[in-house]
Design a protein around this motif. Structure first.
Motif, short mmCIF file in Angstrom:
data_model
loop_
_atom_site.label_atom_id
_atom_site.label_comp_id
_atom_site.label_asym_id
_atom_site.label_seq_id
_atom_site.Cartn_x
_atom_site.Cartn_y
_atom_site.Cartn_z
N UNK A 109 0.83 -1.21 0.00
CA UNK A 109 0.00 0.00 0.00
C UNK A 109 0.87 1.26 0.00
N UNK A 110 1.97 1.20 0.75
CA UNK A 110 2.88 2.35 0.82
C UNK A 110 3.44 2.70 -0.55
N UNK A 111 3.72 1.69 -1.37
CA UNK A 111 4.39 1.91 -2.66
C UNK A 111 3.43 1.85 -3.84
N UNK A 112 2.13 2.02 -3.59
CA UNK A 112 1.16 1.97 -4.69
C UNK A 112 1.45 3.04 -5.74
N UNK A 113 1.69 4.25 -5.30
CA UNK A 113 1.92 5.35 -6.25
C UNK A 113 3.15 5.08 -7.11
N UNK A 114 4.23 4.61 -6.48
CA UNK A 114 5.46 4.33 -7.23
C UNK A 114 5.28 3.15 -8.18
N UNK A 115 4.50 2.17 -7.75
CA UNK A 115 4.24 1.01 -8.59
C UNK A 115 3.43 1.41 -9.82
N UNK A 116 2.41 2.23 -9.64
CA UNK A 116 1.62 2.70 -10.77
C UNK A 116 2.48 3.54 -11.72
N UNK A 117 3.37 4.35 -11.16
CA UNK A 117 4.26 5.17 -12.00
C UNK A 117 5.19 4.29 -12.83
N UNK A 118 5.66 3.19 -12.24
CA UNK A 118 6.52 2.26 -12.97
C UNK A 118 5.75 1.63 -14.14
N UNK A 119 4.51 1.26 -13.91
CA UNK A 119 3.69 0.67 -14.97
C UNK A 119 3.39 1.69 -16.06
N UNK A 120 3.19 2.96 -15.69
CA UNK A 120 3.00 4.00 -16.70
C UNK A 120 4.24 4.19 -17.54
N UNK A 121 5.41 4.05 -16.89
CA UNK A 121 6.66 4.19 -17.66
C UNK A 121 6.72 3.12 -18.75
N UNK A 122 6.33 1.90 -18.43
CA UNK A 122 6.35 0.82 -19.41
C UNK A 122 5.51 1.19 -20.63
N UNK A 123 4.33 1.74 -20.40
CA UNK A 123 3.40 2.03 -21.49
C UNK A 123 3.68 3.35 -22.18
#
Length: 687
Positions: free
Chosen positions: A373-387
């Motif tokens: 939960x703490x790293x949700x924002x960073x995880x979503x940002x990483x997935x956006x980088x992929x796309x």
């Protein structure tokens, strides 16, 4: 640096590389020294007795943080015994401490002049590696009451080495000396402290609070190592060299723990000695994946620090994009003055999807929902980088091309040497480039993130979107990357979509990621243990018979232990337990020839040709993901997998491996044991 006459001891980001006498005498061809935070704090540390250099009888590598050197003046012979013994005992802990002992074995008194020449060029580690030390600031040496201060200043960048002794010494700008009178059988001891300082504004040491000082150093290090070993699972194995290799790996992993300045003592794995004693996104993540069943706390630290340094802007100098996970962080002069971009540098295409993979795998093992939960924002940002940012061509794949054409990496995959990617005819492709394993990592990241979104982020719509994107990627990949005439996946695509159609070890990572169609998995497994890729010791990075194949080519035919550990994991994922065991058996057998310490890479020569694995000449040792290899192979052989909050065990050991016990495996289930026994070797029984 692979010379057997060099001695290496380390503690976190500080390490010493010396001759087997304990002397340090750095030259372009002998990059020895005391290093910390990417700076060489001592480049000369030479002991003489009555003006005479000493010769080594032996040295003991006592622990990763200490060594003891036994020396004599001149050469002892069968007919003339040495009359003096000199013992140097060295401990590294943030800086380093050396105890110097002189013993008089003569029947009469002796008068001695003991001198230590000391100096520093304060070279940046990149300058040492490139053999070009070109300092733009001021180097100084100052004699002060009871100590010698060596220093370097360039603007606000300041590094100092301060040398003191427990015995009265005569200091000069080039070292210090003692005048001794020793009676027969008398012993003389001096404790020499060498303190290093990375000074910031106001003269404050940037590493304050990260290290022990004084007489508590050895005890603190001993206690820390004892606790590290006590907290790790116990491995008992009938195969003796497997047990030794595991213990060696566990200790080396302790040695490679690195505490970034911003963490206040928490540690993550540094990449390797001597050149990579710092944080690397890809290396740290892959090492954490390897060692999760044995040292899960490294993963939480790694995830947090990488998240805190995640890219937020477009910076061509650093190859930075929003959401991108860093490649490498450096603290030396060249980074401070932006003569190279590693402050941090983001030029890697794999660390970002692997960040998501590690977060999911870590939660499966530990049940640490809070970190997810703490790293949700960073995880979503990483997935956006992929796309949004990694798809440089617009066809749905991860591509890379350096924007910093002066100092950026040409290849931003794990095979990052300049000539690691080629067509079957040996030509190198243009840019941008897309390697196959990057697409597998992206697929795995989306599948895993879908689970996190559904179970922890309360976003089922996002989970469905990620699952749909992953399925489309898998279908598209299996269509676009398949090499029909070889029945394997291409190493990479060029900008026009043409295959780099060589057979490589990268296809094993595709099994690990799960992107391979089930109908094609058996063909991939056959290639991985077939004679072109598998040497008998391990899987080669490039298949024998390819134009650029070279058994001692860095990424073009050598065997990388870490690569093999993930290949074996991938084979198990698709049900090829026998093939996984074959690879594990080869790598574990190779480890015994390196005293249990697997190097970064070794030669891809056929096993029947060499009878022993041939070390790559400039391999890092110890190296983090090589250190993690035996642990991942143990997980693979025992079939250890977290499943719905429980630990599943499904052993499949190599023939003749014997019994293996892994006790006190930590996880969300508490502590559990796993047992396995290999099948008997019928040929050996018949003999």
């Amino acid at each position: 640096m692979a010379d057997t006459n060099t001695v290496r001891i380390l503690d976190g980001s500080t390490f010493v590389v010396s001759e087997d006498t304990g002397d340090i005498e750095a030259t372009p061809s002998e990059p020895t020294g005391l290093f910390s935070l990417d700076t060489r704090f001592l480049s000369r540390w030479v002991l003489t007795v009555n003006g005479q250099r000493l010769n080594a009888l032996s040295y003991d590598d006592l622990q990763y943080y200490e060594a003891r050197f036994f020396l004599v003046p001149g050469m002892a012979t069968h007919y003339v015994d040495a009359k003096l013994s000199i013992i140097r005992e060295r401990i590294v802990c943030g800086s380093f401490h050396e105890q110097l002992t002189i013993l008089n074995h003569d029947e009469k008194p002796v008068d001695l002049e003991i001198r230590m020449d000391a100096g520093s060029d304060f070279a940046d580690l990149f300058q040492v590696k490139d053999e070009i030390v070109n300092k733009k600031g001021e180097i100084y040496s100052e004699v002060e009451p009871g100590r010698l201060r060596l220093g370097y200043r360039r603007g606000n960048f300041k590094r100092e080495t301060i040398i003191t002794s427990s015995q009265p010494a005569r200091y000069d700008r080039d070292g210090f000396a003692y005048t001794l009178h020793l009676e027969p059988n008398e012993r003389w001891v001096a404790d020499i402290d060498v303190r290093t300082y990375a000074l910031g504004p106001g003269g404050r040491d940037l590493r304050i609070g990260l290290r022990a000082h004084g007489s508590s150093e050895r005890l603190a290090l001993e206690r820390d190592l004892q606790e590290w070993i006590a907290n790790a699972p116990k491995v008992n194995a009938e195969c003796e060299h497997l047990g030794r290799t595991y213990k060696r790996s566990l200790i080396d992993l302790a040695a490679l723990r690195f505490s970034p300045l911003s963490l206040g003592g928490a540690t993550l794995p540094a990449a390797g000695l001597p050149w990579f004693m710092t944080m690397f996104g890809r290396d740290s993540i892959l090492t954490c994946l390897q060692v999760l069943p044995f040292a899960p706390t490294l993963s939480s630290t790694t995830l947090r620090i990488l998240a805190s340094l995640q890219g937020t802007r477009f910076d061509d100098f650093r190859d930075e994009d929003p959401g991108r996970i860093l490649h490498e962080m450096r603290y030396g002069e060249t980074a401070a003055f932006e003569e190279q971009p590693h402050s941090p540098y983001y030029g890697t295409a794999d660390a970002t999807p692997l960040f998501v993979v590690l977060l999911d795998e870590y939660e499966k093992w530990t049940g640490d929902e809070a970190l997810v939960r703490e790293l949700e924002r960073e995880c979503r940002a990483a997935l956006r980088w992929i796309d949004d940012y990694a798809d440089l061509v617009g066809n749905g794949y991860i591509w890379y091309e350096r924007r910093n054409t002066d100092t950026g990496l040409e290849n931003q995959c794990w095979k990052d040497s300049w000539d690691s990617l080629s067509y079957r005819d040996g030509r190198l492709p243009g840019y941008p480039r897309a390697t196959c394993e990057l697409q597998g990592y992206a697929y795995d990241a989306k599948v895993r993130a879908a689970r996190l979104a559904r179970e922890f982020w309360r976003d089922p719509a996002y989970a469905e979107q990620l699952e749909r994107e992953a399925a489309e990627l898998k279908e598209r990949f299996n269509r676009d990357w398949w090499v029909e005439d070889g029945e394997y996946y291409a190493l990479a695509l060029d900008p026009e979509g043409r295959h780099l159609d060589v057979l490589s070890s990268n296809i094993g990572h595709l099994l690990w990621s799960g992107i391979v169609d089930d109908a094609r998995a058996e063909k991939i497994a056959r290639h991985l243990v077939g004679p072109r890729l598998f040497s008998g010791w391990g899987v080669r990075t490039l298949a024998e018979g390819e134009v650029r194949y070279n058994p001692i080519g860095y990424h073009n035919g050598t065997i990388w232990p870490f690569d093999n550990s993930f290949i074996a994991w991938g084979l198990r994922r698709y049900g090829f337990a026998e093939e996984a065991a074959t690879i594990a058996d080869g790598i574990i057998a190779a480890a015994q020839y390196f005293d249990g310490r697997l190097p970064e890479a070794f030669g891809g020569y056929p096993r029947e040709l060499t009878k022993f694995p041939v070390e790559y000449p400039t391999a890092c040792s110890p190296q983090a993901w090589s250190t993690g290899t035996p642990m991942l192979l143990l997980r693979t052989m025992l079939g250890l997998e977290p499943h719905e909050g429980h630990l599943g065990v499904e052993p499949r050991l190599p023939v003749g491996m014997g019994r293996i016990e892994v006790l006190d495996i930590p996880g969300r289930w508490g502590r559990l044991d796993a047992f396995a026994r290999g099948r008997l070797d019928l040929h050996q029984l018949a003999a």
